[in-house]
Design an enzyme around this catalytic site. Structure first.
Site, PDB file in Angstrom:
ATOM      1  N   GLY A 293       0.811  -1.219   0.000  1.00  0.00           N
ATOM      2  CA  GLY A 293       0.000   0.000   0.000  1.00  0.00           C
ATOM      3  C   GLY A 293       0.840   1.263   0.000  1.00  0.00           C
TER       4      GLY A 293
ATOM      5  N   HIS B  33      -1.536 -17.431  49.002  1.00  0.00           N
ATOM      6  CA  HIS B  33      -0.309 -18.129  49.402  1.00  0.00           C
ATOM      7  C   HIS B  33      -0.466 -19.625  49.127  1.00  0.00           C
ATOM      8  CE1 HIS B  33       3.203 -19.182  51.823  1.00  0.00           C
ATOM      9  NE2 HIS B  33       2.472 -20.146  52.376  1.00  0.00           N
TER      10      HIS B  33
END
Length: 462
Positions: free
Chosen positions: A112, A441
Site C-alpha cells: 500500500g 499463598h
C-alpha cells in the site's frame, strides 16, 4: 472501492484497529504485503515465545535430577524446534484471517502507498496497481531490524531477528550484538540448546532500559548459565568472508577478535516509513517517526499513524492500544490519550523481566522523594518449591502521597505478574493499598505485597 477506513499494515496495531473500527459500524479494509498478523505474529512476539518455551522445556529435562527425576538421553532437535515455532506462527496468522472474515473486513493483499485525496494505491504481486479511497487512512507499517554501518546484515552469517528464527542448522557459536529484549531472548534460547553465546553491549549495563538492580541480577544469571557478556563494548567490524565470522570488538580493555559461526544484530528496530507516500502527500516526519497528535492524527486531514512508526515504545501491546484509541476518536467517541508511562515491558529470557513506570533512578531525577521496597524470590515459598529462586520484585512509591511510581521484577513468570501493578497504577492505588490487599499463598505474586510492605517497614518474611 470506497471505505470509511483503510488500514495499511496488519500487525497488532493494524488488525486490532481494523477490528475495532468494524465493531463501531465502519466499513473497513486492511492492506497487507506479506502475512496477516505482521511481524509480531509471524516473525516476532509469538514464534520467539515458542522457541523460548522449547528451550525452557529442554532446561527442565536437563535439570530433572534437581526435582528428583532421572532422565536419560535427551537432546535438542533444532529442526523440530524451528518447525514447531513456525507452526505456532502459522496458526496465529490463520486466526487473524478468521477474525477478518468474522468482522467483515476486506483484506487487500499487496503493497500500500498513500496518494493525495485520501486514496491508497495497492500494488499486487503481479505488479498491477489498484486505487482505493477512504474517509480515513491509518498507517500501521511497523518496523524492521535496525542495521549499523559496521554491521551490515547479509541474511546468512550476519543476521537479524527474522533469520534467527529459521536458521537451516544450529550454529555452534554466536555473537549477539545488543542486549535489549531481542538480544537477551535469543542469547538465552541458543545458549540453552547448546550454542556458545557471547553478548556484546555498547552501554555499561545489559537490558539498559531496565532498573540497574534488574540489569545486575540478569548479568549474574546469564553468566551462571554459561553466556559470555561484554559491556561497554563496540563492534568495529565483522569479517564474514571466511568459513567463520571474525568480530572485532573494542572495549576499555582494548581491542579483541571474537570468532563465531553467526553474528546476530539485535540493536533495535527501524520504522518502515520509506516508499509509503509520506513525501508525496506531505505527512510530516521527525527523526524517522511520523508526527501525530494524542489521537494519532498526522498534519494531513484523514491520515493517521500508529505503532512503531510514531512516538512511544515499539511494542505490540502499545500499537494495539493506539489503534483502538485512534479509531474510537475517528468514530466520534472520546477516548483517553494513552499514558506512555504506564506501559508494561516484558523480556522472556530466563529469568524473565517485567517492569512498568519509573526506575528508582528516573523517579529521583524527576524530583520524587521515594520509598523503595524489595523482596527476593529466595524468601518465597512458591519460588523455592518451583526451584526458581533467582530474582526479586522491586517497587517504588512516592514517599509523600504513596503514589505507585514503578515496579521492576526479575524471576520465573514475572511477565504474568506485572499486570497487577499496571492496573494498580491506572486506578491510582497507593503503596499501603497494596500492603493491605490479601495475596494468595503460596504464589510468586505474594512478592509484590511483600516488597510493598518492605517499603513501609512492615515486611513479614525478610
Amino acid at each position: 472501492m470506497n471505505y470509511d477506513i483503510i488500514v495499511i499494515g496488519s500487525g497488532p496495531g493494524g488488525y486490532v484497529a481494523a477490528i475495532r473500527a468494524s465493531q463501531l459500524g465502519l466499513k473497513v479494509a486492511i492492506v497487507e504485503r506479506e502475512s496477516l498478523g505482521g511481524i509480531c505474529l509471524n516473525w516476532g512476539c509469538i514464534p520467539t515465545k515458542a522457541l523460548l518455551k522449547s528451550a525452557n522445556v529442554f532446561e527442565y529435562i536437563t535439570h530433572a535430577a534437581d526435582y528428583g527425576i532421572k532422565v536419560q538421553g535427551s537432546e535438542a532437535d533444532f529442526d523440530s524446534i524451528i518447525k514447531r515455532s513456525r507452526g505456532v506462527a502459522d496458526g496465529m496468522s490463520k486466526g487473524v484471517q478468521f477474525l477478518m472474515k468474522k468482522n467483515k473486513i476486506d483484506v487487500i493483499m499487496g503493497t500500500g502507498k498513500l496518494k493525495k485525496g485520501n486514496k491508497v494505491e495497492v500494488k499486487g504481486a503481479d505488479g498491477a496497481a489498484t486505487e482505493y479511497s477512504a474517509k480515513s487512512i491509518i498507517l500501521a507499517t511497523g518496523g524492521r531490524s535496525r542495521e549499523l554501518p559496521s554491521l551490515k546484515q547479509d541474511g546468512k552469517k550476519i543476521i537479524g531477528y527474522r533469520q534467527a528464527m529459521s536458521l537451516p542448522e544450529q550454529p555452534k557459536s554466536m555473537v549477539v550484538v545488543g542486549s535489549g529484549a531481542i538480544g537477551v531472548e535469543f542469547a538465552y534460547f541458543y545458549n540453552a540448546i547448546g550454542t556458545k553465546v557471547t553478548i556484546v553491549e555498547y552501554l555499561d549495563n545489559i537490558v539498559p532500559v531496565e532498573d540497574e538492580d534488574v540489569s545486575k541480577q540478569l548479568l549474574r544469571s546469564l553468566k551462571k548459565s554459561g553466556i559470555s557478556i561484554m559491556t561497554g563494548a563496540n563492534v568495529e567490524s565483522v569479517d564474514a568472508s571466511g568459513k567463520s565470522c571474525k568480530v572485532q570488538v573494542k572495549s576499555a580493555a582494548g581491542t579483541e577478535t571474537l570468532e563465531c559461526d553467526i553474528v546476530l544484530s539485535a540493536v533495535g528496530v527501524t520504522p518502515n516509513i520509506e516508499n509509503i507516500g509520506l513525501e508525496e502527500v506531505g505527512v510530516k516526519v521527525e527523526k524517522g517517526r511520523v508526527i501525530v497528535d494524542d489521537f494519532y492524527k498526522t498534519n494531513i486531514d484523514g491520515v493517521y499513524a500508529i505503532g512503531d512508526i510514531v512516538k512511544g515504545q515499539a511494542l505490540a501491546h502499545v500499537a494495539s492500544a493506539e489503534g483502538i484509541i485512534c479509531v474510537e476518536k475517528i468514530a466520534g467517541h472520546h477516548p483517553e490519550p494513552l499514558n506512555y508511562n504506564n506501559i508494561p515491558g516484558c523480556t522472556y529470557c530466563s529469568p524473565e523481566i517485567a517492569s512498568v513506570g519509573y526506575t528508582e533512578k528516573a523517579a529521583k531525577e524527576a524530583g520524587y522523594e521515594v520509598k523503595v521496597g524489595k523482596f527476593p524470590f529466595s524468601a518465597s515459598g512458591k519460588a523455592s518449591a518451583a526451584g526458581a529462586k533467582d530474582g526479586f520484585v522491586k517497587v517504588i512509591f512516592d514517599a509523600k502521597y504513596g503514589e505507585f511510581l514503578g515496579a521492576h521484577m526479575i524471576g520465573a513468570n514475572v511477565t504474568e505478574m506485572i499486570a497487577e501493578v499496571v492496573v494498580a497504577r491506572k486506578l491510582e492505588t497507593t503503596g499501603m493499598d497494596i500492603v493491605k490487599t490479601v495475596h494468595p499463598h503460596p504464589t510468586m505474586s505474594e512478592a509484590i505485597m511483600e516488597a510493598a510492605a518492605d517499603a513501609y517497614g512492615e515486611v513479614i518474611h525478610l
